[in-house]
Design a protein around this motif. Structure first.
Motif, mmCIF file in Angstrom:
data_model
loop_
_atom_site.group_PDB
_atom_site.id
_atom_site.type_symbol
_atom_site.label_atom_id
_atom_site.label_comp_id
_atom_site.label_asym_id
_atom_site.label_seq_id
_atom_site.Cartn_x
_atom_site.Cartn_y
_atom_site.Cartn_z
ATOM 1 N N UNK A 46 78.988 -46.855 -99.121
ATOM 2 C CA UNK A 46 77.614 -47.189 -99.827
ATOM 3 C C UNK A 46 77.169 -45.831 -100.653
ATOM 4 N N UNK A 47 77.294 -44.791 -99.950
ATOM 5 C CA UNK A 47 76.790 -43.698 -100.447
ATOM 6 C C UNK A 47 77.541 -43.218 -101.683
ATOM 7 N N UNK A 48 79.046 -43.354 -101.745
ATOM 8 C CA UNK A 48 79.625 -43.169 -102.964
ATOM 9 C C UNK A 48 79.099 -44.007 -104.212
ATOM 10 N N UNK A 87 70.578 -37.975 -99.835
ATOM 11 C CA UNK A 87 71.682 -38.302 -98.702
ATOM 12 C C UNK A 87 73.015 -38.793 -99.203
ATOM 13 N N UNK A 88 72.858 -39.574 -100.328
ATOM 14 C CA UNK A 88 74.100 -40.139 -100.689
ATOM 15 C C UNK A 88 75.047 -39.005 -101.473
ATOM 16 N N UNK A 89 74.272 -38.050 -102.041
ATOM 17 C CA UNK A 89 74.893 -36.983 -102.734
ATOM 18 C C UNK A 89 75.597 -36.112 -101.757
ATOM 19 N N UNK A 90 74.959 -35.813 -100.494
ATOM 20 C CA UNK A 90 75.087 -34.864 -99.686
ATOM 21 C C UNK A 90 76.480 -35.601 -98.786
ATOM 22 N N UNK A 91 76.403 -36.839 -98.454
ATOM 23 C CA UNK A 91 77.584 -37.444 -97.994
ATOM 24 C C UNK A 91 78.684 -37.537 -98.832
ATOM 25 N N UNK A 92 78.430 -37.882 -100.211
ATOM 26 C CA UNK A 92 79.890 -37.817 -101.047
ATOM 27 C C UNK A 92 80.418 -36.610 -101.224
ATOM 28 N N UNK A 93 79.334 -35.478 -101.206
ATOM 29 C CA UNK A 93 79.917 -34.153 -101.366
ATOM 30 C C UNK A 93 80.729 -33.868 -100.209
ATOM 31 N N UNK A 119 75.102 -57.070 -94.936
ATOM 32 C CA UNK A 119 75.125 -55.499 -95.779
ATOM 33 C C UNK A 119 73.969 -55.836 -96.777
ATOM 34 N N UNK A 120 72.900 -56.292 -96.521
ATOM 35 C CA UNK A 120 71.641 -56.356 -97.375
ATOM 36 C C UNK A 120 71.072 -54.768 -97.312
ATOM 37 N N UNK A 121 71.087 -54.154 -96.372
ATOM 38 C CA UNK A 121 70.421 -52.960 -96.364
ATOM 39 C C UNK A 121 71.492 -52.164 -97.046
ATOM 40 N N UNK A 122 70.866 -51.107 -97.962
ATOM 41 C CA UNK A 122 71.482 -50.225 -98.795
ATOM 42 C C UNK A 122 71.040 -48.759 -98.435
ATOM 43 N N UNK A 123 72.013 -48.118 -97.739
ATOM 44 C CA UNK A 123 71.591 -46.586 -97.286
ATOM 45 C C UNK A 123 72.675 -45.708 -97.210
ATOM 46 N N UNK A 124 72.565 -44.417 -97.383
ATOM 47 C CA UNK A 124 73.763 -43.497 -97.405
ATOM 48 C C UNK A 124 74.506 -43.162 -96.270
ATOM 49 N N UNK A 125 73.910 -43.793 -95.088
ATOM 50 C CA UNK A 125 74.490 -43.464 -93.774
ATOM 51 C C UNK A 125 75.945 -44.216 -93.714
ATOM 52 N N UNK A 126 76.219 -45.534 -94.443
ATOM 53 C CA UNK A 126 77.428 -45.941 -94.758
ATOM 54 C C UNK A 126 78.267 -45.100 -95.972
ATOM 55 N N UNK A 127 79.381 -44.591 -95.733
ATOM 56 C CA UNK A 127 79.948 -43.693 -96.650
ATOM 57 C C UNK A 127 80.217 -44.326 -97.886
ATOM 58 N N UNK A 176 67.557 -40.546 -86.784
ATOM 59 C CA UNK A 176 67.582 -41.229 -88.028
ATOM 60 C C UNK A 176 66.308 -42.355 -88.226
ATOM 61 N N UNK A 177 65.834 -42.630 -87.062
ATOM 62 C CA UNK A 177 64.836 -43.380 -87.123
ATOM 63 C C UNK A 177 63.483 -43.091 -86.625
ATOM 64 N N UNK A 178 62.467 -43.574 -86.832
ATOM 65 C CA UNK A 178 61.076 -43.033 -86.220
ATOM 66 C C UNK A 178 60.718 -44.157 -85.155
ATOM 67 N N UNK A 179 59.813 -43.916 -84.242
ATOM 68 C CA UNK A 179 59.643 -44.883 -83.301
ATOM 69 C C UNK A 179 59.236 -46.387 -83.860
ATOM 70 N N UNK A 180 58.747 -46.570 -84.697
ATOM 71 C CA UNK A 180 58.500 -47.946 -85.126
ATOM 72 C C UNK A 180 59.488 -48.624 -85.987
ATOM 73 N N UNK A 181 60.614 -47.821 -86.084
ATOM 74 C CA UNK A 181 61.973 -48.489 -86.729
ATOM 75 C C UNK A 181 62.209 -47.974 -88.090
ATOM 76 N N UNK A 182 61.139 -47.260 -88.676
ATOM 77 C CA UNK A 182 61.428 -46.569 -90.022
ATOM 78 C C UNK A 182 62.570 -45.725 -90.093
ATOM 79 N N UNK A 183 63.951 -46.037 -90.869
ATOM 80 C CA UNK A 183 64.736 -45.361 -91.239
ATOM 81 C C UNK A 183 64.739 -44.258 -92.259
ATOM 82 N N UNK A 184 64.990 -42.798 -91.694
ATOM 83 C CA UNK A 184 64.934 -41.849 -92.600
ATOM 84 C C UNK A 184 65.805 -41.772 -93.790
ATOM 85 N N UNK A 185 67.055 -42.798 -93.567
ATOM 86 C CA UNK A 185 68.030 -42.926 -94.653
ATOM 87 C C UNK A 185 67.304 -43.560 -95.926
#
Length: 498
Positions: free
Chosen positions: A359-361, A472-478, A349-357, A456-465
Protein backbone atom coordinates in the motif's frame (compact mmCIF):
# COMPACT_ATOMS: atom_id res chain seq x y z
CA UNK A 1 17.14 -7.89 38.39
CA UNK A 2 14.17 -10.27 38.36
CA UNK A 3 12.24 -8.02 40.75
CA UNK A 4 12.99 -4.95 38.64
CA UNK A 5 11.74 -6.69 35.51
CA UNK A 6 8.55 -8.01 37.08
CA UNK A 7 7.51 -4.97 39.09
CA UNK A 8 8.80 -2.41 36.61
CA UNK A 9 6.69 -4.03 33.90
CA UNK A 10 3.71 -4.16 36.25
CA UNK A 11 4.15 -0.46 36.98
CA UNK A 12 4.03 0.22 33.24
CA UNK A 13 0.94 -1.96 32.92
CA UNK A 14 -0.79 -0.04 35.71
CA UNK A 15 -0.09 3.28 33.98
CA UNK A 16 -1.44 1.87 30.71
CA UNK A 17 -4.56 0.77 32.60
CA UNK A 18 -4.99 4.34 33.88
CA UNK A 19 -4.70 5.57 30.28
CA UNK A 20 -7.35 3.03 29.29
CA UNK A 21 -9.64 4.29 32.06
CA UNK A 22 -9.16 7.92 31.02
CA UNK A 23 -9.20 7.57 27.25
CA UNK A 24 -9.66 4.02 26.04
CA UNK A 25 -11.90 3.18 23.11
CA UNK A 26 -15.28 4.59 24.24
CA UNK A 27 -18.64 2.83 24.20
CA UNK A 28 -20.08 5.62 22.03
CA UNK A 29 -18.54 6.95 18.84
CA UNK A 30 -17.64 10.62 18.58
CA UNK A 31 -15.39 10.87 21.62
CA UNK A 32 -12.27 9.29 20.14
CA UNK A 33 -9.02 10.92 21.24
CA UNK A 34 -7.00 12.01 18.17
CA UNK A 35 -3.59 13.72 18.02
CA UNK A 36 -5.26 17.11 17.83
CA UNK A 37 -7.26 16.57 21.02
CA UNK A 38 -4.78 14.50 23.00
CA UNK A 39 -3.91 17.29 25.43
CA UNK A 40 -7.39 18.77 25.60
CA UNK A 41 -10.38 17.91 27.77
CA UNK A 42 -10.68 16.81 31.36
CA UNK A 43 -7.72 14.42 31.12
CA UNK A 44 -5.25 17.24 30.48
CA UNK A 45 -1.72 15.88 30.25
CA UNK A 46 -2.46 12.89 32.49
CA UNK A 47 -3.74 10.67 29.70
CA UNK A 48 -0.78 11.02 27.30
CA UNK A 49 1.68 10.98 30.21
CA UNK A 50 0.33 7.68 31.57
CA UNK A 51 0.23 6.17 28.09
CA UNK A 52 3.75 7.18 27.05
CA UNK A 53 5.46 6.46 30.38
CA UNK A 54 3.54 3.22 30.91
CA UNK A 55 4.23 1.92 27.40
CA UNK A 56 7.90 2.85 27.72
CA UNK A 57 8.25 1.08 31.08
CA UNK A 58 6.48 -2.05 29.85
CA UNK A 59 8.48 -2.15 26.62
CA UNK A 60 11.80 -1.73 28.45
CA UNK A 61 10.93 -4.46 30.96
CA UNK A 62 10.07 -6.76 28.07
CA UNK A 63 13.08 -5.85 25.90
CA UNK A 64 15.77 -6.10 28.58
CA UNK A 65 14.01 -8.68 30.73
CA UNK A 66 14.10 -11.49 28.20
CA UNK A 67 17.82 -11.99 28.95
CA UNK A 68 17.14 -12.66 32.64
CA UNK A 69 14.39 -15.29 32.76
CA UNK A 70 15.04 -17.90 35.49
CA UNK A 71 12.30 -20.36 34.51
CA UNK A 72 9.23 -20.93 32.37
CA UNK A 73 7.01 -20.69 35.42
CA UNK A 74 8.49 -17.30 36.33
CA UNK A 75 7.90 -16.07 32.78
CA UNK A 76 4.26 -17.24 32.86
CA UNK A 77 3.55 -15.66 36.23
CA UNK A 78 5.19 -12.36 35.27
CA UNK A 79 3.46 -12.08 31.90
CA UNK A 80 0.13 -13.01 33.51
CA UNK A 81 0.62 -10.42 36.23
CA UNK A 82 1.16 -7.71 33.63
CA UNK A 83 -2.14 -8.51 31.94
CA UNK A 84 -4.36 -8.12 35.00
CA UNK A 85 -4.59 -4.28 35.31
CA UNK A 86 -6.21 -3.72 31.90
CA UNK A 87 -8.94 -6.35 32.29
CA UNK A 88 -11.58 -4.07 33.95
CA UNK A 89 -10.77 -1.04 31.76
CA UNK A 90 -11.95 0.28 28.40
CA UNK A 91 -10.48 -1.42 25.31
CA UNK A 92 -7.16 -0.12 24.03
CA UNK A 93 -5.70 0.32 20.59
CA UNK A 94 -8.75 -0.21 18.37
CA UNK A 95 -12.55 -0.37 18.24
CA UNK A 96 -12.73 -3.85 16.70
CA UNK A 97 -14.10 -5.36 19.89
CA UNK A 98 -17.37 -3.52 19.27
CA UNK A 99 -17.57 -4.98 15.77
CA UNK A 100 -17.06 -8.43 17.33
CA UNK A 101 -19.92 -7.72 19.74
CA UNK A 102 -22.34 -6.76 16.96
CA UNK A 103 -21.27 -9.67 14.76
CA UNK A 104 -21.93 -11.96 17.71
CA UNK A 105 -25.33 -10.31 18.14
CA UNK A 106 -26.20 -10.96 14.49
CA UNK A 107 -25.06 -14.59 14.79
CA UNK A 108 -27.02 -15.12 18.00
CA UNK A 109 -30.13 -13.47 16.54
CA UNK A 110 -30.14 -15.85 13.56
CA UNK A 111 -28.88 -13.34 11.00
CA UNK A 112 -26.03 -13.85 8.57
CA UNK A 113 -22.90 -11.84 9.49
CA UNK A 114 -21.45 -12.77 6.10
CA UNK A 115 -24.46 -11.45 4.21
CA UNK A 116 -23.84 -7.79 5.00
CA UNK A 117 -22.76 -5.41 7.70
CA UNK A 118 -24.09 -5.33 11.24
CA UNK A 119 -25.98 -2.13 10.49
CA UNK A 120 -28.80 -4.02 8.82
CA UNK A 121 -29.57 -6.31 11.78
CA UNK A 122 -30.49 -3.92 14.58
CA UNK A 123 -27.47 -4.42 16.82
CA UNK A 124 -28.10 -2.42 20.02
CA UNK A 125 -24.44 -1.39 20.19
CA UNK A 126 -24.19 -0.08 16.65
CA UNK A 127 -23.15 3.39 17.85
CA UNK A 128 -19.95 1.85 19.22
CA UNK A 129 -18.93 0.30 15.88
CA UNK A 130 -16.63 2.18 13.53
CA UNK A 131 -18.51 3.53 10.52
CA UNK A 132 -16.01 1.76 8.27
CA UNK A 133 -17.19 -1.66 9.42
CA UNK A 134 -20.93 -1.12 9.88
CA UNK A 135 -21.69 -2.12 6.29
CA UNK A 136 -18.88 -4.69 5.88
CA UNK A 137 -19.52 -8.44 6.14
CA UNK A 138 -17.68 -10.29 8.90
CA UNK A 139 -14.24 -11.43 7.66
CA UNK A 140 -13.85 -14.04 10.41
CA UNK A 141 -14.39 -17.76 10.40
CA UNK A 142 -17.38 -19.67 11.78
CA UNK A 143 -15.62 -20.73 14.99
CA UNK A 144 -15.16 -17.16 16.14
CA UNK A 145 -18.71 -16.23 15.20
CA UNK A 146 -19.98 -19.19 17.22
CA UNK A 147 -17.98 -18.06 20.24
CA UNK A 148 -18.98 -14.40 19.86
CA UNK A 149 -22.62 -15.42 19.48
CA UNK A 150 -22.34 -17.55 22.59
CA UNK A 151 -20.97 -14.60 24.56
CA UNK A 152 -23.89 -12.43 23.45
CA UNK A 153 -26.24 -15.22 24.47
CA UNK A 154 -24.79 -15.14 27.99
CA UNK A 155 -24.93 -11.37 28.41
CA UNK A 156 -27.17 -8.70 26.89
CA UNK A 157 -25.02 -5.77 28.06
CA UNK A 158 -22.02 -4.35 26.22
CA UNK A 159 -19.66 -4.50 29.25
CA UNK A 160 -20.65 -8.14 29.75
CA UNK A 161 -19.97 -8.96 26.09
CA UNK A 162 -16.59 -7.21 26.27
CA UNK A 163 -15.72 -9.28 29.33
CA UNK A 164 -16.75 -12.47 27.52
CA UNK A 165 -14.66 -11.62 24.46
CA UNK A 166 -11.68 -11.02 26.72
CA UNK A 167 -12.20 -14.43 28.28
CA UNK A 168 -12.02 -15.94 24.78
CA UNK A 169 -8.77 -14.05 24.16
CA UNK A 170 -7.34 -15.26 27.49
CA UNK A 171 -8.26 -18.84 26.63
CA UNK A 172 -6.42 -18.44 23.34
CA UNK A 173 -3.37 -17.16 25.21
CA UNK A 174 -3.61 -20.09 27.63
CA UNK A 175 -3.47 -22.49 24.66
CA UNK A 176 -0.53 -20.48 23.31
CA UNK A 177 1.24 -20.69 26.66
CA UNK A 178 0.79 -24.47 26.68
CA UNK A 179 2.18 -24.92 23.16
CA UNK A 180 5.15 -22.55 23.27
CA UNK A 181 7.37 -24.57 25.64
CA UNK A 182 6.82 -27.76 23.62
CA UNK A 183 7.69 -26.01 20.38
CA UNK A 184 10.68 -24.26 21.95
CA UNK A 185 12.20 -27.42 23.42
CA UNK A 186 11.72 -29.29 20.14
CA UNK A 187 13.69 -26.53 18.38
CA UNK A 188 16.38 -26.33 21.04
CA UNK A 189 15.28 -22.93 22.34
CA UNK A 190 15.07 -21.81 25.97
CA UNK A 191 11.39 -22.30 26.87
CA UNK A 192 11.30 -19.63 29.57
CA UNK A 193 12.82 -16.98 27.33
CA UNK A 194 10.47 -17.90 24.48
CA UNK A 195 7.38 -17.73 26.71
CA UNK A 196 8.44 -14.35 28.09
CA UNK A 197 9.34 -12.96 24.65
CA UNK A 198 5.92 -13.81 23.26
CA UNK A 199 3.52 -13.36 26.18
CA UNK A 200 5.36 -10.39 27.66
CA UNK A 201 5.28 -8.44 24.39
CA UNK A 202 3.30 -5.16 24.81
CA UNK A 203 1.22 -6.10 21.76
CA UNK A 204 -0.29 -8.95 23.79
CA UNK A 205 -1.45 -6.66 26.60
CA UNK A 206 -2.69 -3.81 24.42
CA UNK A 207 -4.29 -5.59 21.49
CA UNK A 208 -4.86 -9.25 22.33
CA UNK A 209 -6.08 -8.82 25.92
CA UNK A 210 -7.39 -5.27 26.28
CA UNK A 211 -8.57 -5.09 22.66
CA UNK A 212 -9.61 -8.80 22.76
CA UNK A 213 -8.58 -9.40 19.15
CA UNK A 214 -9.40 -12.86 17.91
CA UNK A 215 -5.77 -13.21 16.79
CA UNK A 216 -5.10 -14.51 20.32
CA UNK A 217 -7.28 -17.54 19.64
CA UNK A 218 -5.94 -18.04 16.13
CA UNK A 219 -2.28 -17.89 17.18
CA UNK A 220 -2.90 -20.13 20.19
CA UNK A 221 -4.46 -22.81 18.00
CA UNK A 222 -1.65 -22.50 15.42
CA UNK A 223 1.10 -22.94 17.98
CA UNK A 224 -0.75 -25.81 19.67
CA UNK A 225 -1.14 -27.57 16.32
CA UNK A 226 2.54 -27.13 15.47
CA UNK A 227 3.50 -28.33 18.96
CA UNK A 228 1.51 -31.53 18.39
CA UNK A 229 3.34 -32.05 15.11
CA UNK A 230 6.64 -31.65 16.95
CA UNK A 231 5.43 -34.33 19.38
CA UNK A 232 4.46 -36.59 16.51
CA UNK A 233 8.04 -36.42 15.23
CA UNK A 234 9.47 -37.40 18.63
CA UNK A 235 11.31 -40.71 18.05
CA UNK A 236 9.45 -43.14 20.33
CA UNK A 237 10.08 -46.00 17.94
CA UNK A 238 13.74 -46.29 18.92
CA UNK A 239 12.88 -47.32 22.47
CA UNK A 240 10.33 -49.80 21.20
CA UNK A 241 12.87 -51.27 18.81
CA UNK A 242 15.45 -51.60 21.59
CA UNK A 243 12.82 -53.30 23.73
CA UNK A 244 12.09 -55.65 20.85
CA UNK A 245 15.78 -56.46 20.50
CA UNK A 246 15.96 -57.40 24.17
CA UNK A 247 12.90 -59.54 23.70
CA UNK A 248 14.62 -61.22 20.80
CA UNK A 249 17.57 -62.31 22.87
CA UNK A 250 15.35 -63.54 25.69
CA UNK A 251 12.44 -65.21 23.94
CA UNK A 252 13.53 -65.99 20.45
CA UNK A 253 13.27 -64.43 17.05
CA UNK A 254 9.60 -65.27 16.42
CA UNK A 255 8.43 -63.58 19.62
CA UNK A 256 10.73 -60.63 18.88
CA UNK A 257 9.20 -60.13 15.45
CA UNK A 258 5.74 -60.14 16.97
CA UNK A 259 6.75 -57.58 19.61
CA UNK A 260 8.38 -55.40 16.98
CA UNK A 261 5.27 -55.52 14.84
CA UNK A 262 3.07 -54.57 17.79
CA UNK A 263 5.36 -51.66 18.66
CA UNK A 264 5.30 -50.42 15.08
CA UNK A 265 1.51 -50.67 14.91
CA UNK A 266 1.07 -48.82 18.21
CA UNK A 267 3.53 -46.14 17.15
CA UNK A 268 1.77 -45.79 13.80
CA UNK A 269 -1.65 -45.39 15.45
CA UNK A 270 -0.27 -42.77 17.85
CA UNK A 271 1.34 -40.85 15.01
CA UNK A 272 -1.87 -40.88 12.98
CA UNK A 273 -3.84 -39.64 15.98
CA UNK A 274 -1.37 -36.81 16.57
CA UNK A 275 -1.42 -35.82 12.89
CA UNK A 276 -5.22 -35.71 12.79
CA UNK A 277 -5.37 -33.80 16.08
CA UNK A 278 -2.75 -31.32 14.88
CA UNK A 279 -4.67 -30.86 11.63
CA UNK A 280 -7.87 -30.26 13.60
CA UNK A 281 -6.21 -27.54 15.69
CA UNK A 282 -4.81 -25.89 12.57
CA UNK A 283 -8.24 -26.15 10.93
CA UNK A 284 -9.83 -24.46 13.94
CA UNK A 285 -7.26 -21.66 13.57
CA UNK A 286 -8.37 -21.26 9.95
CA UNK A 287 -11.97 -21.21 11.24
CA UNK A 288 -11.04 -18.11 13.26
CA UNK A 289 -9.07 -16.31 10.54
CA UNK A 290 -8.60 -17.72 7.06
CA UNK A 291 -5.03 -16.41 6.78
CA UNK A 292 -3.91 -19.23 9.09
CA UNK A 293 -4.18 -21.53 6.08
CA UNK A 294 -0.66 -20.55 4.95
CA UNK A 295 0.74 -22.77 7.75
CA UNK A 296 -0.87 -26.02 6.55
CA UNK A 297 1.62 -26.89 3.75
CA UNK A 298 4.50 -26.43 6.20
CA UNK A 299 2.72 -28.56 8.78
CA UNK A 300 2.81 -31.45 6.31
CA UNK A 301 6.57 -31.04 5.87
CA UNK A 302 7.01 -30.92 9.65
CA UNK A 303 5.47 -34.39 9.91
CA UNK A 304 8.23 -36.13 7.91
CA UNK A 305 12.03 -36.26 8.20
CA UNK A 306 13.98 -33.58 6.29
CA UNK A 307 14.68 -34.22 2.60
CA UNK A 308 11.96 -36.86 2.36
CA UNK A 309 10.75 -37.58 -1.18
CA UNK A 310 7.51 -35.97 -2.26
CA UNK A 311 5.67 -39.31 -2.17
CA UNK A 312 6.38 -39.48 1.58
CA UNK A 313 4.17 -36.42 2.05
CA UNK A 314 1.02 -38.11 0.80
CA UNK A 315 0.03 -39.90 4.00
CA UNK A 316 0.72 -37.06 6.47
CA UNK A 317 -0.98 -34.64 4.09
CA UNK A 318 -4.05 -36.87 4.04
CA UNK A 319 -4.23 -37.16 7.84
CA UNK A 320 -3.51 -33.50 8.54
CA UNK A 321 -5.88 -32.43 5.78
CA UNK A 322 -8.60 -34.72 7.12
CA UNK A 323 -8.25 -33.21 10.58
CA UNK A 324 -8.29 -29.65 9.26
CA UNK A 325 -11.20 -30.14 6.87
CA UNK A 326 -13.14 -32.07 9.47
CA UNK A 327 -12.74 -29.32 12.07
CA UNK A 328 -13.76 -26.59 9.63
CA UNK A 329 -16.72 -28.63 8.43
CA UNK A 330 -17.97 -29.25 11.97
CA UNK A 331 -17.85 -25.62 13.07
CA UNK A 332 -19.29 -24.50 9.72
CA UNK A 333 -22.19 -26.89 10.23
CA UNK A 334 -22.72 -25.77 13.82
CA UNK A 335 -22.68 -22.10 12.85
CA UNK A 336 -24.95 -22.60 9.86
CA UNK A 337 -22.83 -20.12 7.86
CA UNK A 338 -20.68 -22.35 5.66
CA UNK A 339 -17.50 -20.72 4.31
CA UNK A 340 -19.03 -17.33 3.70
CA UNK A 341 -16.22 -15.57 5.52
CA UNK A 342 -14.09 -15.83 2.35
CA UNK A 343 -16.32 -13.19 0.78
CA UNK A 344 -15.86 -11.01 3.83
CA UNK A 345 -12.11 -11.02 3.29
CA UNK A 346 -12.61 -8.97 0.15
CA UNK A 347 -13.56 -6.00 2.34
CA UNK A 348 -10.69 -6.38 4.82
CA UNK A 349 -8.55 -4.01 2.75
CA UNK A 350 -10.78 -0.97 3.22
CA UNK A 351 -8.11 0.67 5.41
CA UNK A 352 -5.37 2.45 3.45
CA UNK A 353 -2.18 3.09 5.43
CA UNK A 354 1.57 3.04 4.87
CA UNK A 355 2.06 0.22 7.39
CA UNK A 356 1.42 -2.22 4.52
CA UNK A 357 4.48 -2.08 2.21
CA UNK A 358 2.45 -2.74 -0.95
CA UNK A 359 0.00 0.00 0.00
CA UNK A 360 2.87 2.39 0.80
CA UNK A 361 4.37 1.88 -2.65
CA UNK A 362 0.98 2.50 -4.25
CA UNK A 363 0.54 5.73 -2.29
CA UNK A 364 3.95 6.97 -3.44
CA UNK A 365 3.15 6.13 -7.07
CA UNK A 366 -0.14 8.00 -6.77
CA UNK A 367 1.66 10.98 -5.22
CA UNK A 368 4.19 11.08 -8.03
CA UNK A 369 1.43 10.79 -10.63
CA UNK A 370 -0.47 13.70 -9.09
CA UNK A 371 2.66 15.84 -9.10
CA UNK A 372 3.00 15.41 -12.87
CA UNK A 373 -0.72 15.89 -13.43
CA UNK A 374 -1.60 12.29 -14.32
CA UNK A 375 -3.66 10.90 -11.42
CA UNK A 376 -3.82 7.10 -11.27
CA UNK A 377 -5.26 4.56 -8.85
CA UNK A 378 -2.06 2.67 -8.08
CA UNK A 379 -2.88 1.19 -4.66
CA UNK A 380 -5.10 -1.65 -5.97
CA UNK A 381 -2.39 -2.58 -8.49
CA UNK A 382 0.48 -2.60 -5.99
CA UNK A 383 -1.65 -4.57 -3.53
CA UNK A 384 -2.27 -7.19 -6.19
CA UNK A 385 1.46 -7.30 -6.91
CA UNK A 386 2.03 -7.79 -3.18
CA UNK A 387 -0.25 -10.84 -3.21
CA UNK A 388 1.61 -12.24 -6.22
CA UNK A 389 4.94 -11.71 -4.46
CA UNK A 390 3.51 -13.50 -1.41
CA UNK A 391 2.51 -16.49 -3.54
CA UNK A 392 6.04 -16.75 -4.94
CA UNK A 393 7.64 -16.37 -1.50
CA UNK A 394 5.38 -19.05 0.01
CA UNK A 395 6.27 -21.54 -2.72
CA UNK A 396 9.98 -20.76 -2.29
CA UNK A 397 9.77 -21.14 1.50
CA UNK A 398 7.94 -24.45 1.16
CA UNK A 399 10.57 -25.84 -1.21
CA UNK A 400 13.32 -24.62 1.11
CA UNK A 401 11.57 -26.20 4.09
CA UNK A 402 11.83 -29.66 2.49
CA UNK A 403 15.48 -29.80 3.55
CA UNK A 404 14.59 -29.03 7.17
CA UNK A 405 13.28 -26.36 9.58
CA UNK A 406 9.70 -26.73 8.41
CA UNK A 407 8.34 -25.25 11.65
CA UNK A 408 10.60 -22.20 11.37
CA UNK A 409 9.58 -21.75 7.74
CA UNK A 410 5.94 -21.79 8.89
CA UNK A 411 6.79 -18.74 10.99
CA UNK A 412 8.54 -17.12 8.04
CA UNK A 413 5.43 -17.79 5.95
CA UNK A 414 3.36 -15.92 8.52
CA UNK A 415 5.87 -13.07 8.44
CA UNK A 416 5.66 -12.92 4.65
CA UNK A 417 1.86 -12.91 4.85
CA UNK A 418 1.93 -9.98 7.26
CA UNK A 419 4.38 -7.99 5.14
CA UNK A 420 2.72 -8.64 1.78
CA UNK A 421 -0.90 -8.24 2.91
CA UNK A 422 -2.87 -5.21 1.67
CA UNK A 423 -3.41 -4.09 5.27
CA UNK A 424 -1.20 -4.25 8.34
CA UNK A 425 -2.56 -3.77 11.86
CA UNK A 426 -0.14 -3.77 14.83
CA UNK A 427 -1.49 -7.00 16.33
CA UNK A 428 -0.67 -8.89 13.12
CA UNK A 429 2.98 -8.86 14.23
CA UNK A 430 2.10 -11.41 16.92
CA UNK A 431 1.51 -14.07 14.24
CA UNK A 432 5.15 -14.54 13.20
CA UNK A 433 6.48 -13.61 16.64
CA UNK A 434 4.73 -16.56 18.31
CA UNK A 435 6.17 -19.15 15.92
CA UNK A 436 9.58 -17.67 15.10
CA UNK A 437 10.48 -16.96 18.74
CA UNK A 438 10.06 -20.69 19.46
CA UNK A 439 11.70 -22.11 16.34
CA UNK A 440 14.55 -19.79 15.27
CA UNK A 441 17.38 -17.85 16.90
CA UNK A 442 16.15 -14.58 18.31
CA UNK A 443 15.76 -11.77 15.78
CA UNK A 444 16.21 -8.24 17.10
CA UNK A 445 14.70 -6.94 13.88
CA UNK A 446 11.46 -8.82 14.54
CA UNK A 447 11.38 -7.76 18.19
CA UNK A 448 12.10 -4.18 17.21
CA UNK A 449 9.24 -4.18 14.72
CA UNK A 450 6.92 -5.57 17.41
CA UNK A 451 8.00 -2.85 19.83
CA UNK A 452 7.44 -0.21 17.14
CA UNK A 453 4.04 -1.67 16.25
CA UNK A 454 2.99 -1.22 19.88
CA UNK A 455 3.43 2.55 19.52
CA UNK A 456 1.29 2.97 16.40
CA UNK A 457 -2.04 3.49 18.13
CA UNK A 458 -3.39 5.84 20.77
CA UNK A 459 -5.41 4.44 23.68
CA UNK A 460 -8.74 5.11 21.98
CA UNK A 461 -7.66 3.34 18.81
CA UNK A 462 -6.54 6.19 16.57
CA UNK A 463 -3.69 4.93 14.36
CA UNK A 464 -0.79 7.30 13.74
CA UNK A 465 -0.37 5.74 10.30
CA UNK A 466 -3.59 7.49 9.21
CA UNK A 467 -2.23 10.83 10.43
CA UNK A 468 1.12 10.40 8.63
CA UNK A 469 -0.08 8.63 5.50
CA UNK A 470 2.14 10.28 2.86
CA UNK A 471 5.35 10.82 4.90
CA UNK A 472 5.11 7.24 6.16
CA UNK A 473 4.53 5.88 2.66
CA UNK A 474 7.58 7.74 1.33
CA UNK A 475 9.73 6.46 4.22
CA UNK A 476 8.62 2.84 3.78
CA UNK A 477 9.15 2.97 0.01
CA UNK A 478 12.63 4.44 0.51
CA UNK A 479 13.50 1.61 2.91
CA UNK A 480 12.26 -0.96 0.38
CA UNK A 481 14.41 0.62 -2.35
CA UNK A 482 17.49 0.58 -0.09
CA UNK A 483 16.91 -3.06 0.88
CA UNK A 484 16.43 -4.08 -2.75
CA UNK A 485 19.63 -2.27 -3.73
CA UNK A 486 21.61 -3.96 -0.95
CA UNK A 487 20.23 -7.36 -1.95
CA UNK A 488 21.31 -6.86 -5.58
CA UNK A 489 24.79 -5.75 -4.52
CA UNK A 490 25.22 -8.71 -2.20
CA UNK A 491 24.19 -11.08 -4.97
CA UNK A 492 26.71 -9.54 -7.37
CA UNK A 493 29.42 -9.76 -4.70
CA UNK A 494 28.73 -13.47 -4.19
CA UNK A 495 28.99 -14.08 -7.96
CA UNK A 496 32.33 -12.25 -8.14
CA UNK A 497 33.80 -14.09 -5.15
CA UNK A 498 32.50 -17.41 -6.48
Amino acid sequence: MKALIRWGGLGGSLLIAVAAYLGGSPFARGTTVTPGTLLAGKQGVLLPLCWIVGLTALSCAWWFGRRHIPSTRWALVTAGLWLVPVLPMLPLGSEDIYSYACQGFVQQAGGDPYGGGVQAFGCPWLDSVSTTWRTSPAPYGPLFLLLAGGVVGLSDTLPGVIAGLRVIALLGLAVLAAGLPVLARHSGRDAGRVVFTVLGCPLILIHLVSGAHNDALMVGLLVAGLALLATARTPALGASSRGSALAASARGSALAASARGSALAASSRTTVFLLVAAGALLGLAVAVKATAIVVLPFAVLAAVPPSSPLRALVRPAAWIGAGALGAVAVVSLLSGRGVGWVGGLLRSGDTVAWTSPSTAVGLVVELGARLVGVPVAAVPVTRLLGILVLAVVLVWLWWRARSGEALACAGLALAATVLCAPVFHPWYAVWPLAVLAATRPESRLLLGLCAFAGTLTLPAGYNWALFTKIPGAVAVTAVLVVLATLAVRMRRTRKVTA
